[in-house]
Design an enzyme around this catalytic site. Structure first.
Site, PDB file in Angstrom:
ATOM      1  N   CYS A   1       0.882  -1.171   0.232  1.00 21.95           N
ATOM      2  CA  CYS A   1       0.007  -0.057  -0.096  1.00 21.95           C
ATOM      3  C   CYS A   1       0.757   1.386   0.006  1.00 21.95           C
ATOM      4  O   CYS A   1       1.178   1.716  -1.028  1.00 21.95           O
ATOM      5  CB  CYS A   1      -0.937  -0.066   1.085  1.00 21.95           C
TER       6      CYS A   1
ATOM      7  N   HIS B   1      -3.949  -5.939   1.780  1.00 26.16           N
ATOM      8  CA  HIS B   1      -3.736  -6.060   3.223  1.00 26.16           C
ATOM      9  C   HIS B   1      -4.411  -7.670   3.556  1.00 26.16           C
ATOM     10  O   HIS B   1      -4.800  -8.194   2.754  1.00 26.16           O
ATOM     11  CB  HIS B   1      -4.521  -5.249   3.986  1.00 26.16           C
TER      12      HIS B   1
END
Lengths: 446, 246
Positions: free
Chosen positions: B95, B196
């Site tokens: 990310c 994630h």
């Protein structure tokens, strides 16, 4: 137009009641659309409003504050069932207003979702805002923590009413600086308790000073990032508390606030903070000390918050954990208890839980002591099983049972003390499954 | 005994969405095989480490505010990281870490945060903070010649463009941009992704690809990893694949 909208709203409430349905949210949603998203502004409220917000503990604190005033003989309106979004508050007011939208009461005590504070109280005049804490909670729904705090901070910039803040939570305490003109900012704090630590123990948010970016220093951490903090550069954190809990002993449990000793029923540090917030409101509104004593000493929780069940002759304690902080606290309570025990963890990923379950990786399972077996359940039963396994726990002692009744059967199969952790949408189904087991095999809710 | 050394950068600041779990999983899978796995942390103002002495550099995701905090510090590490990457140190980036290694990141207000420029993609956040790619995601990647379906959770505003060698093909979810065909960025020694979950929790092949890469650095003979009992992980992934792809 306004009258028509209120009329429509009231009719919906009546219809839902006739159908024996809970009118918790739907009338508010309809009104919200009719009024172009300004539903709350329909109402005319002349009495003071106290709002309670924060990630954890809103329902408990709201109920206790309401009791302070009810026992003082005031007529209250309160969203006891926790319908805490603007639409829920709107539904509540619809049930209590006349056709002109006037709300008649001595006081409104409203649990309010963190993200809805600005929208609701830009339309209704607020007397007191109590902010308990800000933790990671359902990140994908609420957006990142900072965005949320910014929203409430924006509201606080022009707010001049009483602002009661957790002075041991930097995320919350920073709101006290939003409006330098507001003379009514009051902090509640708690002194070091027996399980406080010198270093941080669990993943947390807000390690840096929100004003100058410096790393905050702590005298002690009570849990997560809650503790006595200070910014060594700009001095954020230096203020005189309005009220402080001291002499905290969770074994008894007792604590002292403002020179007065309290004996609450719940033995967690959370509860001490919650009750100190209640005591702060009592002090602010000059509630009779006897009433405050009674409320704080009698307060206990149902609905899956440290609720006890008997599974046959085996005692099981259920606790809601919708975020890592809640889960870590339950694990601590479990660890602090002597003897062997077993854990059932129920994890769902429904919309209200937040679809993302990665928060379970912020739970510190490595502290497990004398946990002889783990059963996992819920829509994400395997995720929590993998998480516990990777913390180093023996996978041979983990049993995955996505079906809740099977999970409870499995848990109750062996002797000994049981703990159950369930996240938001898992709590009620878990309670029901525990009760079903008791009905079948003896025991019950205790 | 084989050993690997990992540098976990900004662990105290970029640990949103359980990304810290990835390191727990790497350690766990190494320990099970008797591989020593040392994870060092580096954060703002720590003394600059010798980046090239590490087998793997890991950076997770964080909130926007924290990302701004670290970007300045990261620039000071540029040379060290660049040198390490060129000498074969594995880059595992999630990310925010993924975004910061590109050319630049333009936030919702139009402010440009300079990236490290290790790779030539860039990221632009839409002007509305409400437009985010959020939800479960499945991508199909190829690791060591084998096709693997990887399950995770994405939650990003930034739209990453200009990726020439993506990590996987999107089977469900958004990927690099809203409704895009591909997700992440991949090289032999780079896995950069929005996943994630944490990413490694349900995808043991990804952890093992990296562990295998690390233990084989400079090895004279190919070392094959001892297989582990991944029943829970595989069942976990299967539940999600059944739910998302059927």
């Amino acid at each position: 137009m306004k009258r028509l909208q209120i009329l429509i709203g009231k009719i919906i409430v009546k219809l839902l009641r006739l159908m024996h349905r809970n009118a918790g949210n739907l009338p508010g949603i309809v009104l919200w659309h009719l009024s172009r998203h300004k539903a709350v502004s329909m109402f005319k409220v002349d009495c003071p409003i106290i709002a309670i917000t924060g990630t954890n503990g809103k329902t408990s604190v709201t109920n206790c504050i309401a009791q302070l005033f009810e026992k003082s003989g005031k007529k209250l309106i309160i969203n006891r069932e926790g319908n805490n979004l603007d639409t829920g508050i709107c539904s509540l007011l619809l049930r209590h207003c006349d056709m002109k939208g006037r709300v008649k009461a001595d006081l409104l005590v409203l649990e309010t979702d963190e993200s809805h504070v600005p929208v609701v109280y830009s339309q209704l005049k607020l007397d007191t805002l109590v902010v308990l804490n800000f933790f990671r909670d359902q990140l994908d729904r609420n957006g990142e923590m900072e965005t949320l705090i910014q929203k409430i901070n924006g509201f606080c910039k022009t707010f001049e009413g009483n602002l009661i803040l957790n002075g041991n939570d930097p995320n919350t305490a920073r709101l006290g600086k939003a409006n330098p003109k507001n003379k009514n900012v009051k902090y509640f704090t708690a002194e070091r308790y027996q399980f406080a630590t010198d270093t941080i123990f669990e993943a947390s948010e807000g390690r840096f000073c929100p004003f100058c970016g410096e790393t905050l220093t702590y005298d002690y951490y009570q849990y997560s990032h809650i503790g006595k903090f200070r910014c060594p550069k700009c001095g954020f954190g230096d203020y005189t508390p309005y009220i402080t809990a001291s002499s905290i002993d969770l074994e008894k449990p007792v604590f002292t606030a403002d020179g007065h000793a309290y004996s609450p029923r719940l033995n967690s540090i959370y509860n001490v903070y919650n009750m100190t917030a209640v005591a702060a409101v009592a002090k602010l509104y000059n509630i009779d000390q006897k009433i405050t004593d009674e409320v704080i000493s009698k307060y206990t929780v149902k609905n899956g918050r440290m609720e006890n069940f008997m599974l046959g002759d085996r005692k099981a304690t259920l606790n809601l954990a919708k975020n890592p902080v809640g889960a870590n606290m339950t694990l601590r309570v479990m660890n602090e208890m002597n003897g062997e025990k077993e854990l059932l963890f129920v994890l769902n990923d429904n919309v209200a839980d937040g679809l993302d379950v990665s928060w379970i990786w912020d739970i510190n399972f490595s502290i497990f002591e004398r946990v002889t077996r783990v059963v996992t359940s819920g829509t994400r039963a395997y995720d929590i099983a993998v998480r516990i396994k990777c913390s180093g726990y023996d996978p041979a002692k983990i049993v995955v049972k996505p079906d809740l009744d099977e999970a409870v059967e499995e848990l109750a199969r062996t002797e000994g003390r049981k703990f159950v952790i369930a996240n938001y949408t898992a709590v009620q189904p878990t309670r029901s499954a525990l009760k079903r087991y008791s009905e079948k095999h003896g025991g019950g809710s205790k | 005994m084989k050993s690997i050394k990992i540098l976990h950068m900004y662990a105290d600041m970029l640990d949103l969405y359980g990304d810290g779990g990835n390191m727990e999983i790497m350690k766990y899978r190494c320990a099970k095989r008797g591989i020593e796995c040392q994870v060092d942390s580096y954060s703002i103002n720590s003394p600059k480490p010798d980046f090239s002495s590490y087998d793997l550099i890991y950076i997770g995701g964080g909130a926007d505010l924290e990302q701004q905090h670290i970007s300045e510090d990261l620039m000071k590490c540029r040379e060290g990281i660049m040198k390490a990457y060129k000498s074969g140190t594995f880059q595992f980036l999630i990310c925010g870490g993924y975004q910061l290694m590109g050319k630049f990141y333009r936030d919702a207000d139009g402010n440009e945060i300079k990236g490290l420029g290790l790779f030539d993609y860039h990221t632009v956040a839409p002007s509305s903070r409400k437009l985010r790619c959020i939800g479960n995601i499945v991508i199909r990647a190829e690791l060591d010649g084998k096709s693997v379906d990887i399950v995770g959770f994405e939650n990003h505003g930034g739209q990453t463009k200009g990726v020439k060698t993506p990590f996987g093909k999107v089977l469900c979810g958004n990927g690099n941009c809203a409704s895009s065909e591909f997700e992440g960025y991949f090289e032999k020694n780079v896995i950069a992704t929005y996943l994630h979950g944490p990413c490694l929790s349900k995808n043991p092949e990804v952890s093992d690809y990296m562990i295998s890469y690390c233990v084989n650095r400079g090895a004279s003979e190919k070392i094959t990893l001892q297989p582990l009992d991944d029943k829970l992980e595989n069942d976990c992934r299967k539940v999600m694949l059944d739910r998302l792809l059927k």
